[in-house]
Design an enzyme around this catalytic site. Structure first.
Site, PDB file in Angstrom:
ATOM      1  CE1 TYR A  16       3.643  -1.228   7.714  1.00  0.00           C
ATOM      2  CE2 TYR A  16       4.318   1.074   7.789  1.00  0.00           C
ATOM      3  CZ  TYR A  16       3.486   0.083   7.299  1.00  0.00           C
ATOM      4  OH  TYR A  16       2.505   0.402   6.383  1.00  0.00           O
ATOM      5  CG  ASP A  69      -4.246  -1.141   8.142  1.00  0.00           C
ATOM      6  OD1 ASP A  69      -4.200  -1.960   7.203  1.00  0.00           O
ATOM      7  OD2 ASP A  69      -3.349  -1.032   9.002  1.00  0.00           O
ATOM      8  CG  ASP A 127      -0.514  -0.035   2.545  1.00  0.00           C
ATOM      9  OD1 ASP A 127       0.697  -0.308   2.742  1.00  0.00           O
ATOM     10  OD2 ASP A 127      -1.319   0.207   3.485  1.00  0.00           O
TER      11      ASP A 127
HETATM   12  C1  GLA Z   1       0.000  -2.339   8.460  1.00  0.00           C
HETATM   13  C2  GLA Z   1      -0.161  -0.939   7.889  1.00  0.00           C
HETATM   14  C3  GLA Z   1      -0.779  -0.977   6.493  1.00  0.00           C
HETATM   15  C4  GLA Z   1      -0.032  -1.957   5.591  1.00  0.00           C
HETATM   16  C5  GLA Z   1       0.180  -3.290   6.281  1.00  0.00           C
HETATM   17  C6  GLA Z   1       1.073  -4.217   5.495  1.00  0.00           C
HETATM   18  O1  GLA Z   1      -1.255  -2.924   8.676  1.00  0.00           O
HETATM   19  O2  GLA Z   1      -0.967  -0.149   8.725  1.00  0.00           O
HETATM   20  O3  GLA Z   1      -0.804   0.313   5.938  1.00  0.00           O
HETATM   21  O4  GLA Z   1       1.184  -1.407   5.165  1.00  0.00           O
HETATM   22  O5  GLA Z   1       0.749  -3.139   7.577  1.00  0.00           O
HETATM   23  O6  GLA Z   1       0.467  -4.553   4.301  1.00  0.00           O
END
Ligand code: GLA
Length: 382
Positions: free
Chosen positions: A223, A173, A38
């Protein structure tokens, strides 16, 4: 959506504030495929579920506002013009962040009280945080007639996460939680932020989640590191985002990046293609192909993108040895949380039980099996 959850926040609100609140339900999400794509402007395939956050909210004529996290039995009182992020990990940051981002858009809100409670365990990788953010922005928009569109609201929720929570998340999300449609998954193009709904009826198969019930620390920094690695490779390639790259584009700059970052970018390019292939497989009712893509996704997350963990890998390995499971992978940001499994309906329960026993034997920990229904996005509960 659980009626008990709604009742709990309503009762707690009335007991505390002696007023009828506005009730909002905001769901968590699953993601069939398209992980860590995303924030690379790519494709994802999420759906809102019947678990999430219930919030009771109402204006207040006091000179302070309050938020009450019912599950944690934790309350905070605050002044709207004196908001600052609290320590990392504080639940207040989700609420404060949304308010601050609303104010950054020059929208005026007055004091209010909110009581909320959820039925998604934190760290499950099912976006309880996006659900909370969306419930706050949705409730405030309604109470104070802010005139925000759903697209504006999810950008506010996302910015709250960036600036108050400290996770540079993508838009998946918040989008899935806000725009979910009953019985549908959404193939979302994260560049245009537009989606195509796919009715999900896997006939004799279904989706099932298994929560490892672990969340390893450092996941937020890991992340953010991955996001910046992707951005720097996109810059080297002279493109806006990895969504615009092909495998041969990447090969052309292979010597300019570390082998680790090469694998990460390769994963993103491949995963983006898998998300599109998965949508075709669903259109054609080809569950074997869909399942194979889901297994490949996990393989990439484990070995190339390196966001999995032993507990998740173990549960996916359990799925691989069970021929009733067509596909399984870790879901969400990683380092813990759930696996998503595409499993035959009449064997789902048995697989869940067998995997739980094996998990207990291996780690001396308990995992949880969730059967979910694909549901409507953030909405007012009448
Ligand atoms: C988390 C983040 C999302 C996405 C996922 C991995 O949930 O909040 O934006 O990047 O990880 O796909």
């Amino acid at each position: 959506m659980s009626a008990t959850l709604i009742n709990d926040v309503k009762t707690a609100f009335i007991n505390t504030h002696q007023l009828e609140p506005l009730l909002v339900f905001s769901p968590g999400r699953i993601n069939i495929i398209g992980e860590h794509t995303d924030y690379n402007d790519g494709f994802v395939f999420p759906a809102a579920v019947d678990k999430g956050i219930a919030a009771a909210i109402q204006k207040s004529d006091s000179n302070v506002s309050t938020a009450y996290a019912l599950d944690k039995d934790s309350k905070v009182e605050f002044e709207l013009d004196k908001l600052k992020p609290l320590a990392e990990g504080s639940w207040e940051n989700y609420v404060f962040g949304v308010i601050a981002e609303i104010q950054n858009r020059n929208k005026i809100i007055g004091n209010f009280n909110i009581v909320f409670k959820g039925d998604i365990p934190g760290g499950a990788g099912m976006s309880s945080s996006a659900a909370l953010e969306n419930s706050v922005v949705f409730g405030l928009n309604e109470l104070f007639n802010l005139g925000l569109t759903k697209h504006e609201m999810i950008l506010i929720s996302q910015k709250a996460e960036h600036n108050y929570v400290g996770v540079k998340c993508g838009i998946m999300d918040q989008y899935a939680s806000m725009f979910g449609i009953e019985n549908n998954a959404l193939l979302l193009d994260c560049r245009t932020v537009e989606s195509k709904p796919y009715e999900i009826d896997f006939k004799d198969h279904q989706l099932m989640l298994i929560n490892t019930n672990v969340k390893h620390s450092l996941s937020d920094s890991a992340y953010n590191d991955r996001r910046s690695a992707c951005e720097s490779i996109a810059e080297l390639l002279n493109i806006k985002a990895l969504r615009d790259a092909t495998e041969s584009d990447l090969d052309a700059i292979k010597e300019k990046v570390t082998p680790e970052n090469y694998q990460k970018a390769l994963y993103v390019i491949q995963e983006n293609n898998r998300a599109i292939k998965a949508s075709k497989a669903i259109e054609e009712n080809d569950l074997e192909t869909l399942g194979a893509l889901i297994f490949q996704s996990h393989n990439g997350l484990q070995h190339q993108y390196k966001v999995s963990c032993d507990e998740l890998d173990f549960l996916v390995d359990q799925a691989k040895t069970n021929h009733h499971v067509l596909g399984a992978r870790m879901m969400g940001g990683g380092f813990g949380g759930c696996t998503i499994n595409l499993v035959s309906k009449d064997q789902a329960k048995a697989f869940g039980e067998a995997a739980s026993i094996a998990y207990k034997n291996e780690f001396d920990k308990t995992c949880s099996v969730y059967f979910i229904a694909l549901s409507e996005g953030t909405h007012i509960v009448k």
